[in-house]
Write an enzyme that holds these catalytic residues in place. Structure first.
Site, short mmCIF file in Angstrom:
data_model
loop_
_atom_site.label_atom_id
_atom_site.label_comp_id
_atom_site.label_asym_id
_atom_site.label_seq_id
_atom_site.Cartn_x
_atom_site.Cartn_y
_atom_site.Cartn_z
N SER A 136 -32.78 -80.81 -64.47
CA SER A 136 -32.09 -81.96 -63.89
C SER A 136 -32.54 -82.25 -62.46
O SER A 136 -32.17 -83.26 -61.89
CB SER A 136 -30.57 -81.71 -63.89
OG SER A 136 -30.25 -80.55 -63.15
N HIS A 161 -35.09 -85.21 -69.23
CA HIS A 161 -33.76 -84.86 -68.71
C HIS A 161 -32.68 -85.57 -69.52
O HIS A 161 -32.45 -86.76 -69.36
CB HIS A 161 -33.67 -85.24 -67.23
CG HIS A 161 -32.35 -84.94 -66.62
ND1 HIS A 161 -31.82 -85.68 -65.57
CD2 HIS A 161 -31.41 -84.00 -66.92
CE1 HIS A 161 -30.64 -85.19 -65.26
NE2 HIS A 161 -30.37 -84.18 -66.06
#
Length: 353
Positions: free
Chosen positions: A207, A228
């Site tokens: 992330s 992500h």
């Protein structure tokens, strides 16, 4: 036309208003539609048309209409990559590393797109736990009648659990979804470099970590990209694909096609700390309000009244407070006396995960 339909009564419409106020909070259109339907049942046709015209004009001129139009075109525009002419690679078999909340959700996304999935966790107990969570999620779908048992059985047959990296030998794509630790991710990607076939797309679900640093653990940085997902991955629509300095056009094309295949709103972003979504969240003000003395439920109430499906505090509780708590702790930046997340992490209160 002077025909008037029979009204089912105000109680029916009141019930629907409450239902949609909860399901689509803050949205004007659902309530306007209910108003129009009600008008079609308690007055003459011409009068009902006047109500519909009035409601339509209000919606068309409103800010929500403009915002929805912007979102409609933005979602389509972000999938277009200027200058990208490369064709995507195969996407029949996907490997997923980590059987936690995120990895399990990614596995479900891929299975529902008809892809064969190998779900790996080196801890057999974690793997069993993760498979049980997937089965429970699908069982709820059966109970809600959104999927048949036959459909669920077919989906589960596509997900094969494993504890061996060698089972990734024939994968077209591998997505790593372990917790945020650079050393661990580099170790995993070095292993993938050895066991995966040439041309296999190697993706990290990080992330915020540097994709180039992760790619440096391999001899094929051109095959490495960030994918992500957002938690829970089987529900949330957004997918950030993060290009590294050496990520090839083919890998980018494959990642974008992968996102489309699993029905995500997919955008390509640059490689910087936090990418786009987490950088935006970082300046949204939620944590600042918390540290000024507002309680979590007060912050969430304001966000959800505005129209967000979930407030920032509920979201952190769902994703896991250990995500950023561990980052601060391992980097030496944690301050439990001043930072709520650091204090919760130190107390081993990680939220719902």
């Amino acid at each position: 036309c002077d025909v008037t339909a029979k009204s089912p009564g105000n109680d029916v419409f009141d019930k629907k208003r409450k239902q949609y106020a909860k399901a689509r909070p803050g949205e004007a259109a659902p309530q306007a539609i209910i108003t129009c339907i009600a008008a079609s049942t308690d007055r003459a046709f011409d009068q009902g048309m006047q109500v519909e015209g009035k409601e339509f004009k209000l919606l068309m001129a409103g800010d929500q209409s403009k915002a929805l139009q912007y979102m409609f075109f933005a979602e389509r525009e972000c999938a277009k990559i200027p200058g990208l002419s490369a064709k995507p690679g195969p996407m029949e078999h996907v490997g997923v590393i980590g059987a936690g909340l995120m990895g399990g959700g990614i596995a479900m996304c891929c299975a529902e797109a008809g892809m064969k999935v190998t779900l790996l966790d080196v801890d057999a107990k974690n793997l069993e736990r993760g498979m049980n969570v997937i089965k429970k999620n699908y069982q709820r779908s059966v109970e809600r009648k959104s999927k048949t048992q036959a459909k669920v059985d077919a989906l589960l047959s596509l997900i094969q659990p494993s504890t061996k990296y060698e089972d990734f030998a024939n994968c077209d794509i591998v997505v790593e979804a372990v917790y945020e630790n650079m050393d661990l991710k580099k170790k995993i990607f070095a292993t993938l470099d050895q066991v995966c076939k040439p041309g296999c797309m190697l993706a990290s679900n990080t992330s915020y970590l540097n994709i180039d640093a992760i790619a440096s653990a391999t001899k094929r940085p051109e095959d490495v990209i960030g994918c992500h997902f957002f938690s829970p991955a089987n529900v949330m629509k957004l997918l950030e694909n993060v290009r590294g300095t050496k990520t090839s056009p083919k890998t980018i094309a494959t990642a974008m096609a992968f996102g489309k295949k699993i029905k995500k709103i997919t955008c390509l972003v640059g490689n910087c700390h936090g990418f786009i979504a987490n950088r935006t969240m970082g300046v949204s003000g939620g944590m600042a309000l918390l540290h000024q003395g507002l309680l979590p439920h007060q912050i969430d109430a304001a966000a959800e009244a505005y129209g967000m499906k979930m407030g920032p505090m509920r979201m952190q509780d769902l994703v896991g407070l250990d995500l950023f708590g561990r980052i601060n702790a391992t980097s030496g930046k944690a301050d439990p006396s001043k930072n709520v997340i650091d204090a919760m992490y130190a107390a081993e209160r990680y939220g719902q995960k």
